[in-house]
Design an enzyme around this catalytic site. Structure first.
Site, PDB file in Angstrom:
ATOM      1  N   GLY A   5     -19.712   7.430  -0.538  1.00  0.00           N
ATOM      2  CA  GLY A   5     -18.662   7.837  -1.468  1.00  0.00           C
ATOM      3  C   GLY A   5     -18.712   6.998  -2.730  1.00  0.00           C
ATOM      4  O   GLY A   5     -19.771   6.483  -3.105  1.00  0.00           O
TER       5      GLY A   5
ATOM      6  N   GLY B 259     -21.517   5.848   4.708  1.00  0.00           N
ATOM      7  CA  GLY B 259     -20.579   6.364   3.705  1.00  0.00           C
ATOM      8  C   GLY B 259     -21.130   6.189   2.307  1.00  0.00           C
ATOM      9  O   GLY B 259     -21.328   5.070   1.843  1.00  0.00           O
TER      10      GLY B 259
ATOM     11  N   VAL C  22     -17.642   4.004  -3.561  1.00  0.00           N
ATOM     12  CA  VAL C  22     -18.120   2.622  -3.418  1.00  0.00           C
ATOM     13  C   VAL C  22     -19.485   2.589  -2.728  1.00  0.00           C
ATOM     14  O   VAL C  22     -20.425   1.957  -3.228  1.00  0.00           O
ATOM     15  CB  VAL C  22     -17.103   1.755  -2.630  1.00  0.00           C
ATOM     16  CG1 VAL C  22     -17.656   0.346  -2.448  1.00  0.00           C
ATOM     17  CG2 VAL C  22     -15.759   1.714  -3.340  1.00  0.00           C
ATOM     18  N   GLY C  23     -19.618   3.278  -1.603  1.00  0.00           N
ATOM     19  CA  GLY C  23     -20.859   3.246  -0.833  1.00  0.00           C
ATOM     20  C   GLY C  23     -22.054   3.735  -1.636  1.00  0.00           C
ATOM     21  O   GLY C  23     -23.141   3.158  -1.558  1.00  0.00           O
TER      22      GLY C  23
ATOM     23  N   LYS D  31       0.849  -1.201   0.000  1.00  0.00           N
ATOM     24  CA  LYS D  31       0.000   0.000   0.000  1.00  0.00           C
ATOM     25  C   LYS D  31       0.875   1.237   0.000  1.00  0.00           C
ATOM     26  O   LYS D  31       1.974   1.229   0.559  1.00  0.00           O
ATOM     27  CB  LYS D  31      -0.864   0.020   1.268  1.00  0.00           C
ATOM     28  CG  LYS D  31      -2.131   0.823   1.132  1.00  0.00           C
ATOM     29  CD  LYS D  31      -3.289  -0.048   0.674  1.00  0.00           C
ATOM     30  CE  LYS D  31      -4.595   0.710   0.617  1.00  0.00           C
ATOM     31  NZ  LYS D  31      -5.732  -0.169   0.355  1.00  0.00           N
TER      32      LYS D  31
END
Ligand code: PHE
Length: 369
Positions: free
Chosen positions: A195, A193, A197-198, A89
Site C-alpha cells: 500500500g 502489503g 507505505v509498503g 486515534k
C-alpha cells in the site's frame, strides 16, 4: 431516540474497558449516521496525535477495542519519537466493507471534523488506514486540528513516504542487531502489503540493494512487484517465506500464537501498527530466537514529519534528524532488552513510560518560575 441510548451498564463497561484512557468518545455522525470513535489515551505530554482509521468492523465493540489499542500505541509512539504529543486515534466503523465515496464520504468526514473540533485541540488527527490527504482537507473544513492535507491545501501532504523512510532507518538497526552490520544490500526482505507505505518502502529497499519477496491482497499490486524486480508470493504464503527480515506493512494483528511457529525469518520489523495480537506473543517470538522490532518505534516517521512541519514548524534538518533517530531509539530498545534479559516489546513499553514520566516532569519544570 431512547433506543439509541446505551444503558448505564454499557456506558460504564465502555469507560472501564480501559481505565488508562483519558477519554473515549463514541458518536453517531449527525449527517452520516456512522459510528465515530475518538480515543484519547494520554495528553500528558501535549495534545494527542494519531490518525483517522476508516474501516469495516464486525460491530461497534470491535471498533472501540481497536481505537483503544491504537490510541495507547500512539502515546508510546509519540513519546519514543521524542515528540511533545500524547496519543489518540479516530476509528470510523463502517457498517459494510465498501468505503463511502462522493457526497456520502464528505458527510462522513464533516462528522469526523465536528467530533474532533468538539475536543477543542486536545487531539490532532491525520491520515491512517482508509484515509488520505484529500480526506484531511475535507475534515479540515470543520476543524483546524488536522495534519497532512495536500501541500496545495496548506498541509504537509502524504506522510507515507516519511513513514517508509523511518522504517528503512529502523531496518538498518535491525540488520545490525541480527546480522552484525546495518547493511541491507544482499539481505532478503519480505514485504507484506504494498500500500502507500509498503509500496514506497519496497522501492527504498530495492534501491538499497535488498532482494525482495512481496505480497498484497490486491492482485493489481503484482504489476508494482514486477516493476521492482521483486518475487511475488501469495498472501497466504508470505508469512512463511524464507527471508532474513519480514516486514509487516499492512493491517495489524499479524503475529499470533498460530502464525509465529510458521515464520522462517531472523527478524520481524515493519510499519504496520499493533502487529502483536497480544503482548504475550512477544515472548513466543523471543523463544524462537526471532528479533522483533516494536512497531511503535518503527512506524513513527509519518507522525514525526507531519507534526514537525505543521505543528512545531521545525527546520527540515531537525525533522530529518528525528527520522534517522528512529534507528538510535531502536538500538536503545534492543540494548535494554539484552541487558535485562527481556524482550524488545517490554523494553519499548518501559522506555516509553519513562519518557512520558520524564517529559511530564520537564514540562512542569518549564512552567515553574
Ligand atoms: N497515522 C499515522 C500514525 O499512526 C501517521 C499520522 C498520525 C500522521 C497523526 C499525522 C498525524 O502514526
Amino acid at each position: 431516540m431512547t433506543a439509541e441510548l446505551v444503558t448505564f451498564e454499557e456506558a460504564l463497561a465502555l469507560n472501564t474497558l480501559s481505565p488508562s484512557h483519558e477519554l473515549v468518545q463514541v458518536v453517531r455522525g449527525r449527517r452520516s449516521g456512522i459510528a465515530i470513535i475518538v480515543a484519547l489515551h494520554s495528553t500528558a505530554l501535549g495534545p494527542a496525535a494519531g490518525g483517522c482509521r476508516i474501516a469495516h468492523y464486525p460491530g461497534p465493540g470491535a471498533a472501540v477495542a481497536d481505537a483503544l489499542r491504537l490510541a495507547a500505541a500512539m502515546t508510546e509512539k509519540n513519546a519514543l519519537a521524542g515528540l511533545r504529543h500524547g496519543g489518540g486515534k479516530t476509528v470510523v466503523a463502517l457498517p459494510a466493507a465498501e468505503r463511502p465515496s462522493g457526497a456520502e464520504r464528505t458527510a462522513l468526514l464533516h462528522d469526523v471534523g465536528d467530533t474532533i473540533q468538539a475536543l477543542g485541540g486536545r487531539y490532532v488527527t491525520g491520515p491512517d488506514v482508509g484515509s488520505g490527504p484529500a480526506d484531511m482537507t475535507v475534515i479540515g473544513e470543520r476543524t483546524a486540528h488536522v495534519c497532512c492535507r495536500p501541500v496545495e491545501d496548506g498541509g504537509s501532504g502524504d506522510s507515507s513516504l516519511h513513514t517508509a523512510r523511518g522504517t528503512l532507518a529502523a531496518l538498518g538497526a535491525v540488520a545490525q542487531e541480527a546480522f552484525g552490520s546495518p547493511e541491507l544490500r544482499g539481505l532478503t526482505v519480505g514485504v507484506i502489503g504494498l500500500g502507500a507505505v509498503g509500496g514506497r518502502l519496497a522501492r527504498l529497499l530495492e534501491r538499497a540493494g535488498a532482494r525482495l519477496i512481496v505480497t498484497d491482497t490486491a492482485p493489481a499490486a503484482r504489476r508494482a512487484a514486477a516493476e521492482l524486480g521483486a518475487t511475488w508470493v501469495d498472501p497466504d504464503d508470505a508469512l512463511a517465506a524464507e527471508v532474513d527480515i519480514l516486514v509487516p506493512a499492512a493491517l495489524g494483528g499479524l503475529l499470533t500464537a498460530h502464525t509465529v511457529p510458521r515464520l522462517r525469518c531472523a527478524a520481524v520489523a515493519g510499519p504496520a501498527n499493533n502487529q502483536l495480537d497480544t503482548p504475550a506473543t512477544a515472548e513466543l517470538l523471543a523463544a524462537r530466537g526471532i528479533l522483533w522490532a516494536p512497531d511503535v518505534v518503527v512506524s513513527a516517521g509519518g507522525v514525526i514529519h507531519a507534526t514537525g512541519v505543521e505543528l512545531r514548524h521545525e527546520p527540515e534538518e531537525e525533522t530529518a534528524g528525528r527520522l534517522t533517530g528512529i534507528a538510535d531509539t531502536l538500538r536503545e530498545v534492543f540494548r535494554i532488552a539484552r541487558d535485562q534479559g527481556s524482550t524488545p516489546a517490554r523494553a519499548a513499553a518501559e522506555l516509553a513510560a519513562r519518557r512520558v514520566r520524564e517529559g511530564v516532569l520537564s514540562l512542569s519544570g518549564e512552567v515553574a518560575p
